[in-house]
Write an enzyme that holds these catalytic residues in place. Structure first.
Site, short mmCIF file in Angstrom:
data_model
loop_
_atom_site.label_atom_id
_atom_site.label_comp_id
_atom_site.label_asym_id
_atom_site.label_seq_id
_atom_site.Cartn_x
_atom_site.Cartn_y
_atom_site.Cartn_z
NE ARG A 138 -10.87 -9.54 -2.08
CZ ARG A 138 -11.15 -8.59 -2.99
NH1 ARG A 138 -11.44 -8.94 -4.22
NH2 ARG A 138 -11.14 -7.32 -2.63
CE LYS A 170 -3.94 -1.77 2.66
NZ LYS A 170 -4.94 -1.57 1.61
N1 BES Z 1 -8.06 -3.63 4.34
C1 BES Z 1 -8.22 -3.20 3.01
C2 BES Z 1 -9.48 -2.40 2.76
C3 BES Z 1 -9.63 -1.07 3.47
C4 BES Z 1 -9.37 0.09 2.80
C5 BES Z 1 -10.08 -1.00 4.77
C6 BES Z 1 -9.54 1.31 3.43
C7 BES Z 1 -10.26 0.22 5.40
C8 BES Z 1 -9.99 1.38 4.72
C9 BES Z 1 -8.25 -4.41 2.06
O1 BES Z 1 -7.49 -5.51 2.45
C10 BES Z 1 -7.67 -3.96 0.76
O2 BES Z 1 -6.55 -3.58 0.74
N2 BES Z 1 -8.48 -4.01 -0.30
C11 BES Z 1 -8.05 -3.57 -1.58
C12 BES Z 1 -8.61 -4.52 -2.62
C13 BES Z 1 -8.07 -4.30 -3.98
C14 BES Z 1 -6.62 -4.71 -4.04
C15 BES Z 1 -8.89 -5.10 -4.97
C16 BES Z 1 -8.60 -2.15 -1.81
O3 BES Z 1 -9.72 -1.89 -1.40
O4 BES Z 1 -7.86 -1.35 -2.34
ZN ZN Z 2 -5.48 -5.39 1.83
#
Ligand code: BES
Ligand code: ZN
Ligand code: ZN
Length: 492
Positions: free
Chosen positions: A342, A268
């Protein structure tokens, strides 16, 4: 903070601070009318959460009066009571008063009854009393309101006491989940969370089983293990059970427990990455729900599942392109290691479905996309069952942890069909991100009635909120507990 109920006339109330709740344009109690007489409308008019305060100067048996506006009666909502009680506690805290009384208005907001009104006041006050101050060292600068009494001159004191009990159990469970969720990732690793779960199991007499890496490997939970393999923290799957062995309808709650989500190899951006210590909210909510359900003695059997992992990049981390097999035998192509929630839920949900419950509810901070769709005012709901959805939606209106249902049509399922495995963990199209995530989860519940709650972003408070301080919100605990109370208690 302690909560209590007092049966009393307003003019006979004693103590330091008494808050009087008042609808705009209505006549308050005579004593309050006298006090408000010379007050200019610009100063106080009864608008929502507008306040007027003064020392009573011996005109009433208590020292300080705070009149809190509830807005126009016809526009009032049950949650306004939580907000008013939250304001009462915050106000008392700012004045360094140890106790506060809130007088229940005679007319209640529409959609509520006296039990629920007292419950809401208790909840608002208790929720406002929680702040994450554990890591501040200047303890003398911290102040806590110790007692809140809800007072009323109603004859329905039995209903009031019931409301107080329910509100106290609900809000304390939420605060308990918040306090755990606020622990940073250097403290709250899977092992530490297992200790918390053990203490809870002991206190609430729940059965507990802890699956470690070796056991999960034997069981074939390779999707969960793949996420954990980049971290120095050992993964765990925790199973709590309330009313184990009893002949009662079984439900399962499952919560995403990523103790820190760096994104893994699909790392991230660094801005706001610290907020990913809250990626375990789903699992912390499971602890809160188990506690609330046990204390409310709901007539169900309940299994709580918490898959706990840390998602880190390292030489041993999973790579984009890896293919793993989940507990139900389906193969997954991992195209993005940041779509890890997931993966751990895949194994946990397949295990939950195997227990043959009447229904499964999962909570997960699953997608950033849900924040784009719904902002911070609603939880995304995805479900394969009308009945379960309906109860969750109703519960959301009552608890003010509102949900909004999104579709899970099979067309969306096409978007996660993989080239080299059964499914892939992202759709490269980048559209409908929350729905494709839900479609992925759906692959692991089989025919079981199931609802998925995407709680991303509502799980922590970043901007001013009427009764929740900055930090973990615990949103989902009251919602799911209330939904479990409403769900059918017989097979059908
Ligand atoms: N934990 C994150 C989602 C999240 C984002 C929670 C902001 C709280 C605040 C999740 O694991 C994630 O990173 N999801 C990705 C999915 C993508 C790679 C398809 C996302 O939402 O960017
Ligand atoms: Zn994630
Ligand atoms: Zn995550």
């Amino acid at each position: 903070m302690e909560t209590s109920f007092a049966s009393a006339d307003f003019a006979r109330m004693k103590g330091e601070i008494v808050c009087y709740l008042h609808y705009q344009g209505t006549k308050p109690d005579k004593a309050v009318q006298r006090i408000l007489k010379g007050v200019k409308k610009e100063r106080y008019d009864g608008k929502l959460l507008q306040t007027f305060s003064c020392d009573t100067g011996g005109k009433l048996p208590f020292r300080h009066l705070v009149v809190i506006g509830l807005g126009k009666k016809e526009e009032s909502e049950p949650d306004f009571l939580r907000r008013a009680a939250g304001l009462a506690v915050r106000y008392s805290g700012a004045r360094k008063e140890k106790s506060v009384s809130v007088f229940l208005p005679k007319d209640l907001p529409k959609g509520t009854d006296i039990k629920k009104a007292v419950q809401s006041l208790c909840e608002g006050g208790l929720l406002a009393s929680y702040r994450c101050t554990e890591f501040k060292t200047k303890k003398d600068e911290l102040f806590e309101v110790e007692k809140m009494a809800v007072a009323s001159n109603t004859k329905q004191s039995k209903e009031c006491l019931e409301g107080m009990r329910a509100g106290t159990i609900m809000a304390e469970a939420q605060n308990y989940a918040r306090a755990l969720d606020d622990q940073p990732a250097n403290i709250a690793n899977p092992k530490k969370i297992a200790e918390w779960a053990k203490s809870l199991a002991k206190e609430e007499r729940l059965a507990i089983e802890i699956f470690d890496r070796i056991r999960m490997k034997k069981m074939g939970m390779d999707a969960l293990l793949a996420v954990a393999q980049g971290s120095a923290q050992e993964p765990l799957l925790i199973k709590l059970e309330y009313n184990k062995g009893k002949r009662l309808p079984l439900y399962c709650v499952v919560g995403k427990g990523v103790t820190f989500d760096s994104g893994g190899i699909s790392i991230k951006p660094s801005a706001n990455m610290h907020e990913m210590k809250y990626d375990k909210t789903g699992a912390m909510n499971v602890l809160g729900i188990m506690r609330a359900v046990a204390r409310l003695r709901l007539p169900i059997r309940l299994i709580g599942l918490m898959p706990l992992v840390e998602n880190m990049p390292s030489g041993s981390a999973q790579r984009p392109g890896d293919i793993v097999k989940a507990y139900n035998g389906k193969t997954i192509e991992v195209l993005n290691t940041d779509a890890e929630g997931r993966l751990i839920l895949a194994d946990a949900l397949a295990y939950a479905a195997e227990q043959e419950p009447e229904g499964i509810i999962d909570m997960a901070t699953l997608t950033g996309a849900i924040v784009v769709s719904l902002g911070r005012h609603a939880i995304g709901l995805f479900s394969n069952d009308e009945g379960v959805s309906e109860k969750i939606i109703e519960a959301g209106e009552e608890t003010h942890e509102r949900v909004w249902r999104l579709p899970i049509w099979s067309d969306y399922g096409e978007m996660i069909k993989a080239d080299f495995a059964d499914i892939k963990n992202i759709s490269e199209q980048g559209e409908a991100g929350s729905i494709t995530a839900a479609m992925f989860l759906k692959e692991f519940v089989g025919e079981t009635k199931w609802a998925h709650l995407d709680i991303a972003a509502v799980n922590y408070v970043k901007w001013p909120h009427p009764y929740l301080d900055k930090g973990a919100s615990g949103i989902g605990v009251r919602l799911v507990t209330e939904a479990l109370a409403k769900l059918p208690k017989k097979k059908g």
